[in-house]
Design an enzyme around this catalytic site. Structure first.
Site, PDB file in Angstrom:
ATOM      1  N   SER A   1     -23.034 -17.064  -6.390  1.00 25.98           N
ATOM      2  CA  SER A   1     -23.953 -17.343  -5.278  1.00 25.98           C
ATOM      3  C   SER A   1     -24.413 -18.783  -5.338  1.00 25.98           C
ATOM      4  O   SER A   1     -24.473 -19.400  -6.417  1.00 25.98           O
ATOM      5  CB  SER A   1     -25.170 -16.416  -5.342  1.00 25.98           C
TER       6      SER A   1
ATOM      7  N   TYR B   1     -32.988 -12.518  -9.619  1.00 24.08           N
ATOM      8  CA  TYR B   1     -31.670 -12.631  -8.977  1.00 24.08           C
ATOM      9  C   TYR B   1     -31.039 -13.991  -9.255  1.00 24.08           C
ATOM     10  O   TYR B   1     -29.870 -14.092  -9.647  1.00 24.08           O
ATOM     11  CB  TYR B   1     -31.810 -12.412  -7.468  1.00 24.08           C
TER      12      TYR B   1
END
Length: 704
Positions: A581, A594
């Site tokens: 990501s 996260y």
């Protein structure tokens, strides 16, 4: 229509009177119908094997007069799935006129090109080498099949005498000869010398039967094969294959052993090109590989040329015992690698001793069929369908050997005849006409979380490019829906599916074993499964932290670890792609767990790349951002959390994310799939440890 009175035990009577009535008057339609019925029963003929025909009167488009036309299965077709466009249509008068220019058996191959001058329907399939075998027999409907029971008689030492005894002279006999124009003339001669016969047995090859109508032909074919099978059953007075040498093992144990050794075998078989595997352990295979006669019969090879073309000169019998410990892959590979070397050397000797001046170059010398006594049969080929069909053909060959040995003594094709079939220039020309393989042909890809979102898009892209796909998900309902969609689009051969929770080692081991049994191993693994939780630091719970790190970091670790075990067994390199990501590089609000887990994924990728380079295993990263379409992540609280963090509504998120990129672009799953293909498609085989951003251009996420 004649009424069926005989009960069939060894073949399947599938004729549907209502279906056939709907085709009344359409002889070509009835031919296709009959062909499909025959092709559905592998005891009658194998995939792609055999051919059928019908003759009818049709209008010549040039003269307007009636002329006789033959419709016959074209080159490369399959009876079970054939449609009208799989037939070749030829003028009979022109086909017969070729006899005037035929120069003898030494010039057989030149006749195939002349078949083109006999074409009636210019849109029809190219005629096969078997065309004259139908053309020189005068019957309206003809079947040429490769039934196990008939070939068992045809391939036995006393086959001719048994045929005469069994059918009382109503079935003719023609000794083995390679298919072609001359064999068609010999069939005609056999009929002339034996008027009134109902069929002809071809030595070591197969069976010709016929009838005035499609139904009469179908019934005659079934009756002849039924009688052959009944004769074998009634006259079998000794244990099959000399009795059992090894006791049967339980199915779960066989599958565990097969899954353990399959990647080793696949790697050894892939010394020339990537191969896909198939495993078979049905009752007939086990009976053969566990028998006393295995070592005598298997090296003899097959008899029917169709069997031989698919399975090579002979199988390789592994020097392994059912109870061997296969946990040390290096030791097992070292133990059997010499067998592969010997097989390749023997195949090379076979080629060199049998070759002709104009023979094509030697093909891949690796075995197609590998027998593991007590466990099962492996077949390897360029794609899954070819590997599966090779297993079907060798099973047919086992049936033939079993039947021939039961009533007489099995005989195989002489080596020179076998070579002449395998390296036939016409077969070589057919191989050269085959489509070029796709970039991922011969590769097996496992993409975690591939039932939806980014994972599904990657799986679809890889399947489009030729890969076999191991679908998986922890959502059973979503997985079932994806499996049905993929099978519908890409075929059952190329897709398997299984439940996977990346945090559960047992479900991972089960799925990888399933891939090894279905395809022989793995080549590409994409760690894509994920979830997201967006909360301010003070609201994050320990459970939030644990699940994010379990799925994203521990999951990537466990999947990569197991994948590397398989890739090292194969010793053919491979690709591991990690979908990470932009958040691995960019610090943002409400993202502690996260974002840090994504950073851990990124650095774990670098560490793995550094460690696995010696194994030619490439590890690369694709960094997406804001892939909202079809993503489960955006179905829950994540979207609301990110909207809150950026001070926008959930509905405004796509435009917000696009607006902050340099390209003002919305990122979709297909964009990530294309980036993954860039890494594995063959152009970046010397690239590892890289990060490819697919985020529309987020300057803060630039790696350098």
């Amino acid at each position: 229509m004649p009424v069926q009175t005989q009960e069939f035990k060894h073949v399947s009577y599938l004729w549907d009177e209502k279906m056939a009535a709907g085709l009344e008057g359409d002889e070509v339609g009835l031919l296709v119908y009959r062909s499909n019925l025959l092709g559905q029963d592998l005891r009658l003929t194998n995939y792609g094997g055999g051919n059928t025909s019908c003759k009818l009167m049709a209008t010549d488009p040039l003269s307007g007069s009636l002329t006789q036309v033959m419709y016959v299965k074209g080159s490369g077709g399959d009876l079970g799935t054939m449609k009208r466009n799989g037939l070749a249509a030829l003028y009979m008068n022109r086909l017969h006129s070729l006899e005037k220019v035929y120069r003898g058996i030494e010039h057989e191959d030149e006749m195939v090109g002349l078949f083109q001058h006999c074409i009636y329907d210019l849109e029809s399939k190219a005629p096969s080498i078997d065309t004259p075998l139908h053309g020189f027999l005068p019957f309206n409907h003809i079947d040429h099949l490769h039934p196990d029971a008939a070939i068992a008689i045809a391939a036995s030492k006393d086959g001719k005498a048994i045929t005469r005894e069994l059918f009382g002279g109503t079935i003719g006999w023609v000794d083995w000869q390679r298919p072609g124009f001359d064999l068609g003339l010999r069939l005609r001669q056999c009929l002339e010398e034996n008027p009134g016969i109902r069929g002809i047995m071809l030595g070591s090859h197969g069976l010709f039967t016929w009838g005035d109508t499609a139904y009469e032909c179908y019934l005659n074919t079934l009756e002849v094969i039924e009688r052959c099978a009944g004769y074998i059953e009634d006259n079998s007075r000794k244990p099959a294959f000399g009795g059992q040498h090894l006791p049967a093992t339980e199915e779960p144990y066989r599958w565990k052993q097969a899954a353990a050794v399959a990647p080793v075998l696949r790697g050894l078989c892939s010394s020339v090109q990537h191969m896909i595997g198939h495993f078979t352990d049905n009752e007939r295979v086990l009976e053969f590989i566990n028998s006393n006669d295995l070592q005598r019969l298997a090296p003899m090879g097959t008899s029917c040329p169709d069997h031989f073309l698919r399975t090579k000169i002979a199988p390789l019998i592994l020097d392994l015992q059912p109870g061997d410990d296969l946990s040390d892959a290096v030791a097992i590979r070292n133990r059997i690698a010499g067998q592969f070397d010997l097989y390749r050397a023997q195949y090379t000797e076979y080629y060199n001793s049998c070759r002709h001046a104009d023979s094509p170059p030697m093909r891949d010398p690796n075995p197609v069929v590998i027998l593991y006594p007590g466990i099962g049969m492996f077949t390897f080929a360029k794609d899954k369908q070819t590997a599966r069909v090779a297993a079907e053909f060798y099973t047919n060959a086992i049936n033939v050997m079993r039947g021939a040995e039961a009533i007489s003594t099995y005989t195989s094709l002489p080596r020179q005849e076998a070579f002449n079939i395998e390296y036939w220039l016409l077969e070589e020309a057919k191989l050269q006409r085959m489509p070029k393989p796709k970039p991922l042909s011969g590769k097996v890809a496992l993409i975690t979380g591939s039932a939806g979102g980014i994972g599904k898009a990657i799986a679809k892209k890889f399947a489009d490019e030729g890969a076999c796909i191991v679908l998986n998900d922890n959502d059973a309902e979503r997985l079932e829906s994806a499996e049905q969609a993929f099978i519908s689009q890409f075929g059952r051969d190329n897709i398997i599916a299984g439940f996977l929770d990346v945090t559960d080692k047992n479900s991972l081991l089960s799925l990888v074993d399933k891939s090894c049994l279905a395809f022989g191993g793995l080549d590409i693994v994409v760690n894509c499964a994920g979830l997201s939780i967006s909360k301010p630091l003070e609201e994050h719970t320990e459970a939030d932290w644990d699940i994010l790190y379990d799925v994203l970091v521990k999951g990537q670790f466990l999947v990569t670890q197991k994948a590397v075990e398989i890739l090292r067994k194969q010793q053919t390199g491979g690709d591991i792609l990690n979908i990470v990501s932009k958040n691995a590089l960019v610090s943002g609000p409400n993202n502690a767990a996260y974002g840090s887990a994504k950073s851990a994924q990124l650095h774990l990728s670098r560490l793995n790349a550094a460690e696995l380079g010696k194994d030619h295993i490439r590890v690369n990263v694709v960094n997406p951002d804001a892939v909202i379409l079809n993503s489960k992540i955006w179905e829950g609280e994540w979207a609301a959390g990110r909207a809150k963090a950026y001070g926008v509504t959930v509905e405004e998120l796509p435009a917000y994310y696009a607006g902050r990129t340099l390209l003002n672009a919305i990122i979709e799953p297909d964009d990530i799939a294309n980036a993954c293909f860039v890494f594995v498609g063959g152009l970046l085989n010397k690239s590892t440890g890289n990060v490819l951003n697919v985020d529309g251009g987020v300057a803060m996420a630039f790696v350098r």
